[in-house]
Design a protein around this motif. Structure first.
Motif, mmCIF file in Angstrom:
data_model
loop_
_atom_site.group_PDB
_atom_site.id
_atom_site.type_symbol
_atom_site.label_atom_id
_atom_site.label_comp_id
_atom_site.label_asym_id
_atom_site.label_seq_id
_atom_site.Cartn_x
_atom_site.Cartn_y
_atom_site.Cartn_z
ATOM 1 N N LEU A 163 0.824 -1.197 0.000
ATOM 2 C CA LEU A 163 0.000 0.000 0.000
ATOM 3 C C LEU A 163 0.863 1.254 0.000
ATOM 4 C CD1 LEU A 163 -2.580 -0.913 2.800
ATOM 5 C CD2 LEU A 163 -2.920 -1.143 0.326
ATOM 6 N N GLU A 164 0.268 2.356 -0.446
ATOM 7 C CA GLU A 164 0.896 3.656 -0.238
ATOM 8 C C GLU A 164 0.961 3.979 1.257
ATOM 9 O OE1 GLU A 164 -0.947 6.816 -2.344
ATOM 10 O OE2 GLU A 164 0.131 6.410 -4.210
ATOM 11 N N ASP A 165 -0.087 3.599 1.986
ATOM 12 C CA ASP A 165 -0.165 3.831 3.422
ATOM 13 C C ASP A 165 0.741 2.826 4.137
ATOM 14 O OD1 ASP A 165 -0.826 4.158 6.095
ATOM 15 O OD2 ASP A 165 -2.995 4.067 5.786
ATOM 16 N N THR A 166 1.798 3.321 4.741
ATOM 17 C CA THR A 166 2.772 2.425 5.381
ATOM 18 C C THR A 166 2.417 2.100 6.828
ATOM 19 O OG1 THR A 166 4.133 4.318 6.027
ATOM 20 C CG2 THR A 166 4.643 3.270 3.911
ATOM 21 N N SER A 167 1.264 2.571 7.313
ATOM 22 C CA SER A 167 0.908 2.366 8.717
ATOM 23 C C SER A 167 0.135 1.074 8.969
ATOM 24 C CB SER A 167 0.067 3.551 9.226
ATOM 25 O OG SER A 167 -1.225 3.551 8.628
ATOM 26 N N VAL A 168 -0.257 0.378 7.897
ATOM 27 C CA VAL A 168 -1.135 -0.787 8.060
ATOM 28 C C VAL A 168 -0.349 -2.064 8.346
ATOM 29 C CG1 VAL A 168 -2.884 -2.226 6.939
ATOM 30 C CG2 VAL A 168 -2.903 0.254 6.596
ATOM 31 N N ALA A 169 0.657 -2.343 7.566
ATOM 32 C CA ALA A 169 1.408 -3.594 7.694
ATOM 33 C C ALA A 169 2.516 -3.472 8.730
ATOM 34 C CB ALA A 169 2.009 -3.983 6.348
ATOM 35 N N VAL A 170 2.806 -4.583 9.406
ATOM 36 C CA VAL A 170 3.941 -4.604 10.334
ATOM 37 C C VAL A 170 5.238 -4.835 9.575
ATOM 38 C CG1 VAL A 170 2.557 -5.378 12.296
ATOM 39 C CG2 VAL A 170 3.647 -7.090 10.822
ATOM 40 N N SER A 171 5.132 -5.442 8.370
ATOM 41 C CA SER A 171 6.316 -5.712 7.561
ATOM 42 C C SER A 171 5.919 -5.805 6.093
ATOM 43 C CB SER A 171 6.979 -7.023 8.008
ATOM 44 O OG SER A 171 8.138 -7.311 7.249
ATOM 45 N N THR A 172 6.836 -5.438 5.224
ATOM 46 C CA THR A 172 6.643 -5.568 3.779
ATOM 47 C C THR A 172 7.834 -6.331 3.211
ATOM 48 O OG1 THR A 172 5.414 -3.488 3.627
ATOM 49 C CG2 THR A 172 6.389 -4.335 1.606
ATOM 50 N N VAL A 173 7.540 -7.419 2.508
ATOM 51 C CA VAL A 173 8.593 -8.245 1.903
ATOM 52 C C VAL A 173 8.370 -8.243 0.397
ATOM 53 C CG1 VAL A 173 9.762 -10.473 1.901
ATOM 54 C CG2 VAL A 173 8.534 -9.720 3.961
ATOM 55 N N SER A 174 9.347 -7.740 -0.330
ATOM 56 C CA SER A 174 9.176 -7.565 -1.769
ATOM 57 C C SER A 174 10.523 -7.554 -2.456
ATOM 58 C CB SER A 174 8.438 -6.241 -2.040
ATOM 59 O OG SER A 174 8.252 -6.021 -3.419
ATOM 60 N N SER A 175 10.504 -7.786 -3.757
ATOM 61 C CA SER A 175 11.710 -7.580 -4.554
ATOM 62 C C SER A 175 12.009 -6.095 -4.635
ATOM 63 C CB SER A 175 11.508 -8.124 -5.970
ATOM 64 O OG SER A 175 11.138 -9.484 -5.948
ATOM 65 N N ASP A 176 13.239 -5.760 -4.916
ATOM 66 C CA ASP A 176 13.603 -4.373 -5.198
ATOM 67 C C ASP A 176 13.196 -4.112 -6.644
ATOM 68 O OD1 ASP A 176 14.754 -1.947 -5.793
ATOM 69 O OD2 ASP A 176 16.642 -2.364 -4.766
ATOM 70 N N ASN A 177 11.960 -3.668 -6.820
ATOM 71 C CA ASN A 177 11.384 -3.627 -8.158
ATOM 72 C C ASN A 177 11.976 -2.551 -9.056
ATOM 73 O OD1 ASN A 177 9.193 -5.759 -8.357
ATOM 74 N ND2 ASN A 177 8.773 -4.849 -6.360
ATOM 75 N N GLU A 178 12.367 -1.429 -8.481
ATOM 76 C CA GLU A 178 13.048 -0.426 -9.313
ATOM 77 C C GLU A 178 14.371 -0.991 -9.840
ATOM 78 O OE1 GLU A 178 13.416 3.676 -8.409
ATOM 79 O OE2 GLU A 178 11.514 3.766 -7.325
ATOM 80 N N GLN A 179 15.075 -1.712 -8.969
ATOM 81 C CA GLN A 179 16.309 -2.356 -9.402
ATOM 82 C C GLN A 179 16.023 -3.338 -10.537
ATOM 83 O OE1 GLN A 179 17.748 -5.410 -6.865
ATOM 84 N NE2 GLN A 179 19.412 -5.931 -8.252
#
Length: 322
Positions: free
Chosen positions: A125-141
């Motif tokens: 999400l754009e809102d970073t207050s909801v999740a306790v953690s975000t696991v993702s690829s470095d998509n810009e990279q």
């Protein structure tokens, strides 16, 4: 004791249990703190199946029951009712790949407000207050790597290049497009003609590529930002008789994409590590439930795969079943 009496006693015990007590992993009500649910972006996609395999492995190793519920398509209107249904059952944690970085904020906040630990996997999400953690690829990279790989494939030749994206508001693919755009300008022989959205439908990717070929006879390269756009782009190039003459760099290493790479329809794939995303997401959810250390943002690796190193990078190929 009559059957009716047994049923009444059972109902009374159930109601009494709804008061809940505070235990490690308890969600603060009638929920099951030892259960986790994964809500991927779409059903039956090898990327999300590979993520599910990692999720099940990590959660099962710690004694957690798991469930996986996926929308038929990558669509917030299909994912929202799944979130609502999961909310009613109140698991300890939900791992979710939000299908829209704004539209899914409300439903996901309801999970958080109910005491359920929310971990974002792949998208966010754009809102970073909801999740306790975000696991993702470095998509810009990943997008930059796609542009670099395409430039290497093209060499000194000049021509137009296109990006086929999925849906506006998809955090991962928008970041990939941005990374590609930032990098491709460093290669003056490549003329960037912009991006087109495909609604995550392979047939739209095929038709939009066909139209771009008609308008740009010098098209020399295409970057497809995910599995469905990549498979659709392959179809478009086949239909136009342009396989090989237009360098196609796909994102994700589904069985179909790998087959197309072997056949020379695709010239390179940018592969993620979805099993590690699922595994790490489960580990972060468990840490949140059990009072461990939780890392807010975690990025996993990406690699470029070409025909030259297919065998060496087999571990990055996505699965169709666990």
């Amino acid at each position: 004791m009559s059957t009716r009496t047994v049923a009444l006693l059972g109902a009374a015990l159930l109601l009494a249990g709804c008061g809940g007590g505070g235990q490690i992993g308890d969600t603060g009500g009638s929920g099951d703190g030892k259960r986790m649910v994964l809500i991927p972006g779409a059903a039956a996609e090898p990327f999300y199946i590979s993520m599910e395999c990692g999720f099940r492995e990590a959660a099962g190793a710690k004694g957690y029951a798991v469930d996986v519920q996926a929308p038929a398509k990558f669509d917030s209107t299909l994912q929202t009712p799944i979130v609502t249904g999961v909310l009613a059952n109140k698991p300890g944690a939900v791992l979710i790949a939000p299908t829209d970085d704004k539209a899914m904020a409300g439903p996901m906040k309801q999970l958080k407000d109910a005491g359920i630990k929310v971990v974002e996997v792949d998208t966010k999400l754009e809102d970073t207050s909801v999740a306790v953690s975000t696991v993702s690829s470095d998509n810009e990279q990943g997008g930059r790597l796609a542009a670099q790989t395409l430039a290497q494939l093209v060499g000194d030749k000049s021509g137009s290049v296109l990006v086929l994206n999925t849906k506006a508001g998809t955090s991962t693919t928008d970041a990939r497009a941005k990374g590609f755009e930032d990098e491709v300008v460093k290669h003056p022989n490549l003329r960037y003609v912009g991006q087109q959205y495909t609604d995550n439908e392979p047939d739209q990717a095929a038709s939009k590529l066909t139209a771009t070929l008609a308008a740009n006879a010098d098209l020399i390269g295409v970057f497809a930002t995910n599995l469905n756009t990549g498979e659709g782009a392959s179809t478009g190039l086949r239909n136009a008789g342009r396989t090989g003459s237009v360098n196609l760099v796909g994102f994700d290493a589904s069985p179909k994409q790998v087959e197309d790479l072997r056949a020379g329809v695709v010239q390179a794939l940018i592969a993620q590590d979805p099993a590690t995303i699922g595994r790490t997401g489960a580990e972060q959810a468990i840490a949140a439930l059990e009072g461990g250390d939780v890392k807010r943002d975690i990025e996993t690796n990406l690699v470029a795969i070409t025909q030259a190193d297919l065998q060496a990078k087999e571990k990055y190929f996505y699965k169709q079943k666990c």
